[in-house]
Design a protein around this motif. Structure first.
Motif, PDB file in Angstrom:
ATOM      1  N   THR A 102       3.005   5.217  11.921  1.00 30.75           N
ATOM      2  CA  THR A 102       2.699   4.064  11.036  1.00 30.75           C
ATOM      3  C   THR A 102       2.386   4.621   9.516  1.00 30.75           C
ATOM      4  OG1 THR A 102       1.641   2.856  12.990  1.00 30.75           O
ATOM      5  CG2 THR A 102       0.917   2.257  10.680  1.00 30.75           C
ATOM      6  N   THR A 103       1.768   5.492   9.307  1.00 32.68           N
ATOM      7  CA  THR A 103       1.331   6.129   8.115  1.00 32.68           C
ATOM      8  C   THR A 103       2.563   6.828   7.361  1.00 32.68           C
ATOM      9  OG1 THR A 103      -0.974   6.983   8.829  1.00 32.68           O
ATOM     10  CG2 THR A 103       0.070   8.017   6.753  1.00 32.68           C
ATOM     11  N   VAL A 104       3.262   7.277   8.123  1.00 38.44           N
ATOM     12  CA  VAL A 104       4.816   7.816   7.562  1.00 38.44           C
ATOM     13  C   VAL A 104       5.585   6.282   6.961  1.00 38.44           C
ATOM     14  CG1 VAL A 104       7.120   8.742   7.954  1.00 38.44           C
ATOM     15  CG2 VAL A 104       4.898   9.750   8.763  1.00 38.44           C
ATOM     16  N   ALA A 105       5.821   5.391   7.717  1.00 34.18           N
ATOM     17  CA  ALA A 105       6.400   4.303   7.280  1.00 34.18           C
ATOM     18  C   ALA A 105       5.768   3.482   6.140  1.00 34.18           C
ATOM     19  CB  ALA A 105       6.415   3.151   8.649  1.00 34.18           C
ATOM     20  N   GLY A 106       4.332   3.452   6.096  1.00 34.30           N
ATOM     21  CA  GLY A 106       3.690   3.053   5.021  1.00 34.30           C
ATOM     22  C   GLY A 106       3.961   4.075   3.704  1.00 34.30           C
ATOM     23  N   VAL A 107       3.973   5.130   3.766  1.00 32.68           N
ATOM     24  CA  VAL A 107       4.182   6.193   2.641  1.00 32.68           C
ATOM     25  C   VAL A 107       5.671   5.784   2.207  1.00 32.68           C
ATOM     26  CG1 VAL A 107       4.492   8.454   2.029  1.00 32.68           C
ATOM     27  CG2 VAL A 107       2.421   7.993   3.272  1.00 32.68           C
ATOM     28  N   ALA A 108       6.601   5.681   3.156  1.00 39.52           N
ATOM     29  CA  ALA A 108       7.909   5.651   2.880  1.00 39.52           C
ATOM     30  C   ALA A 108       8.200   4.223   2.039  1.00 39.52           C
ATOM     31  CB  ALA A 108       8.775   5.554   3.963  1.00 39.52           C
ATOM     32  N   ALA A 109       7.585   3.255   2.647  1.00 35.75           N
ATOM     33  CA  ALA A 109       7.630   1.960   1.804  1.00 35.75           C
ATOM     34  C   ALA A 109       6.957   2.003   0.376  1.00 35.75           C
ATOM     35  CB  ALA A 109       6.831   0.863   2.585  1.00 35.75           C
ATOM     36  N   SER A 110       5.913   2.620   0.270  1.00 41.23           N
ATOM     37  CA  SER A 110       5.200   2.782  -0.953  1.00 41.23           C
ATOM     38  C   SER A 110       6.331   3.481  -2.040  1.00 41.23           C
ATOM     39  CB  SER A 110       3.903   3.665  -0.992  1.00 41.23           C
ATOM     40  OG  SER A 110       3.097   2.965  -0.124  1.00 41.23           O
ATOM     41  N   VAL A 111       6.878   4.658  -1.258  1.00 34.14           N
ATOM     42  CA  VAL A 111       7.713   5.594  -2.316  1.00 34.14           C
ATOM     43  C   VAL A 111       8.965   4.625  -2.755  1.00 34.14           C
ATOM     44  CG1 VAL A 111       9.362   7.462  -2.327  1.00 34.14           C
ATOM     45  CG2 VAL A 111       7.109   7.774  -1.355  1.00 34.14           C
ATOM     46  N   PHE A 112       9.397   3.850  -1.776  1.00 29.93           N
ATOM     47  CA  PHE A 112      10.644   3.026  -1.967  1.00 29.93           C
ATOM     48  C   PHE A 112      10.285   2.082  -3.250  1.00 29.93           C
ATOM     49  CE2 PHE A 112      12.530  -1.033  -1.374  1.00 29.93           C
ATOM     50  CZ  PHE A 112      13.999  -0.776  -1.422  1.00 29.93           C
ATOM     51  N   LEU A 113       9.037   1.535  -3.148  1.00 32.12           N
ATOM     52  CA  LEU A 113       8.880   0.484  -4.091  1.00 32.12           C
ATOM     53  C   LEU A 113       8.414   1.264  -5.431  1.00 32.12           C
ATOM     54  CD1 LEU A 113       6.398  -1.618  -1.829  1.00 32.12           C
ATOM     55  CD2 LEU A 113       8.735  -2.374  -2.734  1.00 32.12           C
ATOM     56  N   GLY A 128      10.458   1.964 -11.070  1.00 39.78           N
ATOM     57  CA  GLY A 128      10.823   3.179 -12.047  1.00 39.78           C
ATOM     58  C   GLY A 128      12.202   2.986 -12.359  1.00 39.78           C
ATOM     59  N   MET A 129      13.359   2.769 -11.512  1.00 38.60           N
ATOM     60  CA  MET A 129      14.526   2.255 -11.878  1.00 38.60           C
ATOM     61  C   MET A 129      14.690   1.289 -12.682  1.00 38.60           C
ATOM     62  SD  MET A 129      16.580   2.731  -8.165  1.00 38.60           S
ATOM     63  CE  MET A 129      17.959   2.065  -8.931  1.00 38.60           C
ATOM     64  N   LEU A 130      13.764   0.101 -12.454  1.00 38.21           N
ATOM     65  CA  LEU A 130      13.749  -1.139 -13.284  1.00 38.21           C
ATOM     66  C   LEU A 130      13.295  -0.896 -14.661  1.00 38.21           C
ATOM     67  CD1 LEU A 130      13.865  -4.259 -13.403  1.00 38.21           C
ATOM     68  CD2 LEU A 130      11.582  -4.029 -12.708  1.00 38.21           C
ATOM     69  N   LEU A 131      12.277   0.106 -14.744  1.00 38.00           N
ATOM     70  CA  LEU A 131      11.829   0.197 -16.146  1.00 38.00           C
ATOM     71  C   LEU A 131      12.795   1.125 -16.901  1.00 38.00           C
ATOM     72  CD1 LEU A 131       9.532   0.226 -18.017  1.00 38.00           C
ATOM     73  CD2 LEU A 131       8.539   2.362 -16.864  1.00 38.00           C
TER      74      LEU A 131
END
Length: 419
Positions: free
Chosen positions: A393-404, A409-412
């Motif tokens: 669960t923590t890994v999934a949360g971290v992955a989601a955070s990194v993706f966002l 960053g790409m947008l900026l």
């Protein structure tokens, strides 16, 4: 229920006795359905409509992915409130040792709340203009006044939940009906599930969709809604968490289906039609191409969306201030003040749809500030004891955070290069 937010003995967390008379699980549903209305606000409508009208089925995958991330985020937020008896802002407020960082964090959270209010009030104003021909400023004032009336029942959580769920039903009918009249292409949907972008415009809309779907203020609000609903409950924590998973699953299934349908309707009926990059243009195109009934249902859904979501947004803003600054102002006063930015934008004739989409981009930049602390707190034994996150669960949360964070960053970078 523990109120300290820091629990070292697991037995304390499970000490809540089971009620002598078993309660049906349906009684425990509600907090996620209220928080989930944030995923059906006018910002979602504008972002998904614009994405479908401009890029067809290209960004279907973004809506689906955003809803999967939202399920995880909302469950963790609710779990935090159920187990600790505190909201995310309260727990963060207790952990900021210095006043400066606490105020800085509060300011960004308030900016998110303001961006939310802008989207909701403008959406309600546009809907009233489409339905009754009212000037946008007048529609904004009416939306604000009705939201104030809705907030008067907020002190009765169950009544407030029923009111919001009734509005959600109206939203669902209003936005889903058109898909049955103008069915989308099955091959188009399949192609839209393949992750890809087409230029900076699609990245901007992807960030807008994510900001509209994974709402920072919904993360703050859900922990407080769960806390308030179960503060005096005698049901054991494991059973509450099982019911919470059902609650979140139902809420996210409804929100996800409606959001996908909005994009699919735009992709099937509005792609290539001029002027459909605005809500007014989309309404006109639906009226002429699909029929007045679908167009009217669309406008009614937009109005219900603005009214329901603005009430939940005001609740979240009040909780943010209380948790981080340990201060409260009357909820109705706060709501009246928060209307000002949206009404000013309407008064200066800002493009309503563009304001909605940009407000969702602001929300997307606020996501990491809510999501990272949530993942960190729910992974800690001293906060949740034996109910802390599992490693996956923590890994999934971290992955989601990194993706966002990477997407933002790409947008900026893209926006800076085009400026």
């Amino acid at each position: 229920m523990p109120k300290t937010g820091a629990v070292s003995d697991d037995t304390m967390l499970a000490a809540r006795p089971v009620a002598s008379r078993p309660r049906r699980r349906v009684w425990m549903l509600g907090p996620a359905l209220v928080a989930g209305v944030a995923y059906l606000d006018p910002g979602n409508v504008a972002s998904n409509m614009t994405a479908g009208a401009k890029y067809g089925y290209l960004l279907v995958w973004v809506v689906v992915l955003a809803n999967l991330i939202a399920w995880l985020v909302q469950y963790l937020s609710a779990k935090l409130g159920v187990v600790t008896g505190q909201s995310l802002p309260e727990l963060l407020g207790a952990r900021f040792r210095r006043r400066g960082p606490r105020i800085a964090y509060w300011l960004q959270a308030e900016l998110v709340a303001i961006a939310t209010d802008i989207a909701e009030v403008i959406g309600g104003a546009v809907a009233l203009q489409l339905l009754f021909g009212l000037p946008l400023v007048v529609g904004g004032v009416i939306t604000g006044v009705v939201s104030l009336l809705l907030l008067t029942v907020q002190r009765q959580p169950r009544t407030f939940e029923f009111v919001i769920m009734g509005l959600v039903a109206v939203i669902a009918v209003g936005f889903v009906a058109g898909v049955f009249v103008a069915p989308p292409s099955a091959s188009g949907i399949a192609s839209g599930l393949m992750p890809r972008f087409e230029g900076s415009g699609s990245v901007l809309l992807a960030a807008s969709i994510l900001g509209a779907t994974i709402m920072p203020h919904a993360v703050y609000a859900h922990s407080a809604l769960a806390r308030d609903r179960f503060a005096t409950s005698t049901v054991a924590v494991p059973r509450l968490l099982r019911a919470t998973r059902w609650d979140v699953s139902i809420a996210m299934a409804v929100a996800g289906a409606v959001n996908v349908c909005i994009l699919l309707l735009a992709a099937s009926a509005l792609t290539g039609v001029g002027g459909t990059d605005t809500l007014e243009g989309a309404y006109a195109a639906l009226h002429d191409g699909v029929g007045p009934v679908v167009a009217t249902l669309f406008a009614v859904g937009l109005l219900a969306s603005g009214l329901a979501s603005t009430s939940v947004g005001a609740y979240a803003g009040a909780e943010i201030m209380h948790g981080l600054l340990h201060a409260r102002i009357p909820l109705l006063v706060r709501r009246a003040i928060s209307l000002i930015p949206a009404l000013l934008l309407l008064a200066i004739d800002a493009d309503p749809t563009q304001a909605l989409v940009l407000s969702q981009v602001v929300l997307s930049f606020g996501i990491p500030f809510a999501l990272i602390p949530l993942i960190a707190l729910t992974a800690r034994r001293e906060v949740l004891g034996r109910y802390r996150n599992r490693v996956l669960t923590t890994v999934a949360g971290v992955a989601a955070s990194v993706f966002l964070i990477v997407l933002n960053g790409m947008l900026l970078v893209l926006l800076t290069s085009e400026a």
